[in-house]
Design an enzyme around this catalytic site. Structure first.
Site, short mmCIF file in Angstrom:
data_model
loop_
_atom_site.label_atom_id
_atom_site.label_comp_id
_atom_site.label_asym_id
_atom_site.label_seq_id
_atom_site.Cartn_x
_atom_site.Cartn_y
_atom_site.Cartn_z
N LEU A 235 0.89 -1.16 0.00
CA LEU A 235 0.00 0.00 0.00
C LEU A 235 0.93 1.21 0.00
CD1 LEU A 235 -3.00 0.65 -0.02
CD2 LEU A 235 -2.91 0.92 2.46
N ASP A 236 1.03 1.90 -1.14
CA ASP A 236 2.11 2.89 -1.31
C ASP A 236 1.93 4.10 -0.41
OD1 ASP A 236 0.65 5.05 -2.78
OD2 ASP A 236 0.38 3.46 -4.26
N ILE A 237 2.95 4.94 -0.38
CA ILE A 237 3.00 6.05 0.57
C ILE A 237 1.87 7.05 0.36
CG2 ILE A 237 4.54 7.41 -0.89
CD1 ILE A 237 5.98 8.31 1.67
N SER A 239 -1.17 6.32 -0.54
CA SER A 239 -2.47 5.64 -0.42
C SER A 239 -2.80 5.39 1.04
CB SER A 239 -2.44 4.31 -1.18
OG SER A 239 -2.16 4.51 -2.55
#
Length: 376
Positions: A235-237, A239
């Site tokens: 879960l990217d930065i 998001s």
């Protein structure tokens, strides 16, 4: 016409014309009548009455009826007969199928984790394929002497086959039962894994004071619960949403293993930006109205990332500026890169479900334990 009057009259007329000499029954259903005129040479005439239906002769013993199991084996349901129904002649039955020789059978692809009796693999992989632990956990168990192969203590890197008997010590099971899985509502600005580029890991949010007050899990928080926590999925930065952190290798394998079929659901807010977010033609309000339907079809299936075709996805509009994605894979920044390929710019992304586990009302920046009866 009255038959009771007609029949006697016919009998009288017959006696006047042809005197009956004899009545000889020959067989059931026929009679022979001899008649002569007094004024003419003697002659004989034969009359045949309509034959009655010949009763069926007593049936000889029939062959025993086929057993219903034989009928089922032939791929047809056994016929049902009422006692009064006349039995039907049995139809010719096909010859029973013979097993095809092994050398002529088509090869059946094996699923990952299934071994032939003689195919060797490393012991830690075998433990993982059996669903007992992750490979890393397997190595730890082997190093501690908690795994036996055919009654002997296993060695690191040992090769085994499906014929080998593997035993795990109770200490390993007890250790595994103490491991936890945590559900975190990750805010923007935290990375899922190790700290990078000055950004903190989301794992730092797992503290007693940030535990959700409505967490009904009876487990008490301990300092050891933060050791070895690993993210089971990206879960990217930029998001937010549901992030799984776990000490249990079985959970990680279920969620991100190469054979995983677990769905991940996202809500994605977008702008129409056919020339990039800073180019001409950006539509911020109601991008659904200008987004070509054929590009929506591409989001569902037909795109590639890193020269690899993507698996089919469920994609649909939730409202005029928000899409719903359901994926079964998790490549780096996958949804953002998919949207870029079809002229959309992602301005917000939130994961709301992993398998059967929902983000629900878990507040931003807080966490809870995975319940004992919860399954992905």
């Amino acid at each position: 016409m009255n038959l009771n009057v007609l029949l006697p009259n016919l009998a009288v007329a017959a006696r006047n014309v042809l005197p009956i000499d004899e009545f000889v029954p020959e067989s059931a259903g026929s009679c022979y009548i001899s008649a002569s005129r007094t004024s003419e040479p003697s002659m004989s005439k034969t009359l045949s009455l309509p034959k009655k239906p010949t009763p069926a002769p007593t049936q000889a013993a029939r062959p025993a009826a086929r057993d219903w199991r034989d009928t089922a084996a032939a791929g047809r349901p056994a016929p049902s007969r009422s006692p009064a129904q006349k039995p039907l002649s049995p139809r010719p039955q096909p010859a029973p199928a013979r097993a095809q020789p092994a050398s002529q059978r088509p090869a059946v692809p094996r699923r990952s984790g299934l071994l032939s009796d003689s195919e060797p693999v490393r012991l830690n992989k075998r433990l993982s394929d059996l669903g007992l632990c992750s490979r890393r956990e397997g190595d730890e168990w082997i190093e501690r002497g908690w795994v036996l192969v055919n009654g002997k203590t296993a060695q690191m890197g040992q090769q085994v086959t499906a014929l080998d008997q593997i035993e795990v010590a109770p200490q390993a099971t007890a250790q595994q039962g103490a491991r936890v899985t945590i559900l975190l509502h990750k805010p923007i600005g935290y990375v899922s894994g190790l700290p990078e580029d000055g950004h903190q890991s989301a794992a730092v949010l797992v503290q007693p004071r940030t535990r959700w007050q409505e967490d009904r899990t009876p487990r008490r928080f301990e300092a050891g619960h933060t050791r070895g926590l690993a993210p089971a999925g990206r879960l990217d930065i930029d998001s937010t949403g549901l992030l799984i952190l776990t000490q249990d290798g079985r959970v990680a394998k279920t969620l991100i293993g190469e054979d995983s079929e677990i769905e991940k659901e996202y809500l994605v807010r977008v702008h129409w930006a056919p020339n990039g977010p800073k180019g001409a033609g950006v539509v911020v309000q109601n991008p659904q109205a200008v987004f070509p339907p054929e590009r929506l079809a591409l989001l569902r299936h037909g795109l590639s990332l890193d020269d690899q075709p993507l698996r089919p996805a469920q994609v649909e509009w939730q409202n005029e500026d928000q899409l719903r994605f359901v994926l079964k894979e998790g490549k780096k920044r996958q949804i953002r890169r998919m949207c870029e390929q079809v002229g959309l710019h992602v301005v917000g992304l939130k994961r709301i479900r992993i398998g059967r586990v929902l983000l629900g009302n878990l507040p931003l920046g807080q966490w809870r334990f995975l319940g004992e009866n919860e399954r992905f």
